[in-house]
Scaffold this motif. Sequence first.
Motif, PDB file in Angstrom:
ATOM      1  N   ILE A  78       0.949  -1.019   0.049  1.00 21.50           N
ATOM      2  CA  ILE A  78      -0.145   0.029   0.001  1.00 21.50           C
ATOM      3  C   ILE A  78       0.970   1.168   0.003  1.00 21.50           C
ATOM      4  O   ILE A  78       0.465   2.040  -0.835  1.00 21.50           O
ATOM      5  CB  ILE A  78      -0.964   0.057   1.200  1.00 21.50           C
ATOM      6  N   ARG A  79       1.878   1.190   0.934  1.00 21.08           N
ATOM      7  CA  ARG A  79       2.769   2.394   0.927  1.00 21.08           C
ATOM      8  C   ARG A  79       3.481   2.675  -0.472  1.00 21.08           C
ATOM      9  O   ARG A  79       3.676   3.733  -0.956  1.00 21.08           O
ATOM     10  CB  ARG A  79       3.902   2.258   1.962  1.00 21.08           C
ATOM     11  N   LYS A  80       3.874   1.499  -1.011  1.00 16.42           N
ATOM     12  CA  LYS A  80       4.635   1.716  -2.376  1.00 16.42           C
ATOM     13  C   LYS A  80       3.595   2.173  -3.522  1.00 16.42           C
ATOM     14  O   LYS A  80       4.010   3.185  -4.341  1.00 16.42           O
ATOM     15  CB  LYS A  80       5.115   0.042  -3.000  1.00 16.42           C
ATOM     16  N   TRP A  81       2.426   1.679  -3.519  1.00 17.54           N
ATOM     17  CA  TRP A  81       1.555   2.170  -4.283  1.00 17.54           C
ATOM     18  C   TRP A  81       1.152   3.635  -4.135  1.00 17.54           C
ATOM     19  O   TRP A  81       0.943   4.360  -5.260  1.00 17.54           O
ATOM     20  CB  TRP A  81       0.244   1.344  -4.297  1.00 17.54           C
ATOM     21  N   LYS A  82       1.001   4.064  -2.810  1.00 20.80           N
ATOM     22  CA  LYS A  82       0.790   5.406  -2.681  1.00 20.80           C
ATOM     23  C   LYS A  82       1.830   6.387  -3.114  1.00 20.80           C
ATOM     24  O   LYS A  82       1.826   7.379  -3.620  1.00 20.80           O
ATOM     25  CB  LYS A  82       0.587   5.729  -1.291  1.00 20.80           C
ATOM     26  N   VAL A  83       3.395   5.911  -3.009  1.00 22.68           N
ATOM     27  CA  VAL A  83       4.449   6.725  -3.410  1.00 22.68           C
ATOM     28  C   VAL A  83       4.395   6.836  -4.780  1.00 22.68           C
ATOM     29  O   VAL A  83       4.569   7.758  -5.506  1.00 22.68           O
ATOM     30  CB  VAL A  83       5.979   6.118  -2.983  1.00 22.68           C
ATOM     31  N   GLU A  84       4.098   5.499  -5.428  1.00 20.08           N
ATOM     32  CA  GLU A  84       3.948   5.714  -7.101  1.00 20.08           C
ATOM     33  C   GLU A  84       2.914   6.467  -7.719  1.00 20.08           C
ATOM     34  O   GLU A  84       3.001   7.269  -8.565  1.00 20.08           O
ATOM     35  CB  GLU A  84       4.076   3.990  -7.485  1.00 20.08           C
ATOM     36  N   THR A  85       1.789   6.316  -6.877  1.00 20.08           N
ATOM     37  CA  THR A  85       0.564   7.338  -7.509  1.00 20.08           C
ATOM     38  C   THR A  85       1.000   8.730  -7.086  1.00 20.08           C
ATOM     39  O   THR A  85       0.529   9.757  -7.978  1.00 20.08           O
ATOM     40  CB  THR A  85      -0.703   7.033  -6.584  1.00 20.08           C
ATOM     41  N   ASP A  86       1.629   9.121  -6.021  1.00 23.27           N
ATOM     42  CA  ASP A  86       2.123  10.393  -5.867  1.00 23.27           C
ATOM     43  C   ASP A  86       2.820  10.878  -6.948  1.00 23.27           C
ATOM     44  O   ASP A  86       2.996  12.015  -7.398  1.00 23.27           O
ATOM     45  CB  ASP A  86       2.600  10.642  -4.513  1.00 23.27           C
ATOM     46  N   LEU A  87       4.016   9.991  -7.291  1.00 17.10           N
ATOM     47  CA  LEU A  87       5.006  10.431  -8.240  1.00 17.10           C
ATOM     48  C   LEU A  87       4.231  10.570  -9.443  1.00 17.10           C
ATOM     49  O   LEU A  87       4.606  11.634 -10.326  1.00 17.10           O
ATOM     50  CB  LEU A  87       6.035   9.327  -8.491  1.00 17.10           C
ATOM     51  N   THR A  88       3.253   9.683  -9.964  1.00 14.18           N
ATOM     52  CA  THR A  88       2.584   9.607 -10.997  1.00 14.18           C
ATOM     53  C   THR A  88       1.759  10.933 -11.007  1.00 14.18           C
ATOM     54  O   THR A  88       1.788  11.961 -12.294  1.00 14.18           O
ATOM     55  CB  THR A  88       1.749   8.758 -11.134  1.00 14.18           C
ATOM     56  N   ARG A  89       1.273  11.555 -10.080  1.00 10.01           N
ATOM     57  CA  ARG A  89       0.465  12.803 -10.109  1.00 10.01           C
ATOM     58  C   ARG A  89       1.521  13.998 -10.343  1.00 10.01           C
ATOM     59  O   ARG A  89       0.967  15.013 -11.037  1.00 10.01           O
ATOM     60  CB  ARG A  89      -0.161  13.004  -8.764  1.00 10.01           C
ATOM     61  N   GLU A  90       2.783  13.864 -10.050  1.00  6.84           N
ATOM     62  CA  GLU A  90       3.474  14.936  -9.934  1.00  6.84           C
ATOM     63  C   GLU A  90       4.001  15.208 -11.550  1.00  6.84           C
ATOM     64  O   GLU A  90       4.013  16.108 -12.068  1.00  6.84           O
ATOM     65  CB  GLU A  90       4.895  14.673  -9.196  1.00  6.84           C
ATOM     66  N   LYS A  91       4.260  13.882 -12.208  1.00  5.05           N
ATOM     67  CA  LYS A  91       4.768  13.741 -13.330  1.00  5.05           C
ATOM     68  C   LYS A  91       3.412  14.370 -14.321  1.00  5.05           C
ATOM     69  O   LYS A  91       3.861  14.948 -15.253  1.00  5.05           O
ATOM     70  CB  LYS A  91       4.931  12.350 -13.826  1.00  5.05           C
ATOM     71  N   VAL A  92       2.359  14.086 -14.109  1.00  3.13           N
ATOM     72  CA  VAL A  92       1.107  14.448 -14.866  1.00  3.13           C
ATOM     73  C   VAL A  92       0.854  15.939 -14.571  1.00  3.13           C
ATOM     74  O   VAL A  92       0.752  16.651 -15.497  1.00  3.13           O
ATOM     75  CB  VAL A  92      -0.128  13.892 -14.446  1.00  3.13           C
ATOM     76  N   LEU A  94       3.484  18.083 -14.024  1.00  6.97           N
ATOM     77  CA  LEU A  94       4.577  18.752 -14.883  1.00  6.97           C
ATOM     78  C   LEU A  94       4.256  18.748 -16.244  1.00  6.97           C
ATOM     79  O   LEU A  94       4.437  19.706 -17.028  1.00  6.97           O
ATOM     80  CB  LEU A  94       5.890  18.281 -14.518  1.00  6.97           C
ATOM     81  N   VAL A  95       3.765  17.752 -16.879  1.00  5.40           N
ATOM     82  CA  VAL A  95       3.388  17.811 -18.455  1.00  5.40           C
ATOM     83  C   VAL A  95       2.212  18.332 -18.534  1.00  5.40           C
ATOM     84  O   VAL A  95       2.383  19.133 -19.750  1.00  5.40           O
ATOM     85  CB  VAL A  95       3.013  16.071 -18.556  1.00  5.40           C
ATOM     86  N   ALA A  96       1.245  18.378 -17.603  1.00  3.12           N
ATOM     87  CA  ALA A  96       0.184  19.410 -17.803  1.00  3.12           C
ATOM     88  C   ALA A  96       0.665  20.918 -18.046  1.00  3.12           C
ATOM     89  O   ALA A  96      -0.028  21.850 -18.814  1.00  3.12           O
ATOM     90  CB  ALA A  96      -1.049  19.193 -16.665  1.00  3.12           C
ATOM     91  N   ALA A  97       1.491  21.403 -17.018  1.00  5.94           N
ATOM     92  CA  ALA A  97       2.021  22.559 -17.049  1.00  5.94           C
ATOM     93  C   ALA A  97       2.751  23.103 -18.139  1.00  5.94           C
ATOM     94  O   ALA A  97       2.680  23.903 -19.000  1.00  5.94           O
ATOM     95  CB  ALA A  97       3.038  22.967 -15.956  1.00  5.94           C
ATOM     96  N   LYS A  98       3.517  21.965 -18.879  1.00  4.05           N
ATOM     97  CA  LYS A  98       4.450  22.055 -19.959  1.00  4.05           C
ATOM     98  C   LYS A  98       3.554  22.309 -21.212  1.00  4.05           C
ATOM     99  O   LYS A  98       3.589  23.261 -21.918  1.00  4.05           O
ATOM    100  CB  LYS A  98       5.435  21.123 -20.316  1.00  4.05           C
TER     101      LYS A  98
END
Length: 154
Positions: A78-92, A94-98
Amino acid sequence: NACARPEEDTGRLLLHSISLNDSIISSGGSAAAQSRVKHFILQELLQAYPSAIVEEDDKGYIPFMEPIAKWIQARRAIRKWKVETDLTREKVALVAAKLRKSAGAAAARTRDNDSDSEQSFGGSYHGSRDGRRLTAFGSSLHYLKKTVSGNDEK
């Protein structure tokens, strides 16, 4: 003694099996049922075979250790999934801002190009980008008609 006899397939004792039964161990049962299970484990099972608490099964688990290990693995997943989800949200984000920045720059270039076209063709702005193009095209046709008809007169 049934309490001391391991299962052939798994090497588990009765205490191992009890520890793996969620409906017996978890708070899902009534208080009376929980009390009976505790009484059975402490007063009957462990009295009959005290070493059951430290006997390992074929996987090397002592009673109650396997469900605890599974719980820890689930928490880590669960912790790994949350970290991966948070990283994915950050990447999205950044891409949206670009993309917003690129779209803003492209829109500015289009406005500049459209205003240059309108000035050279004598067109005017009428709302949407397509409207500006049609107006510029119409103005260009009007200019060509005047030029052609002027040439025909000469």
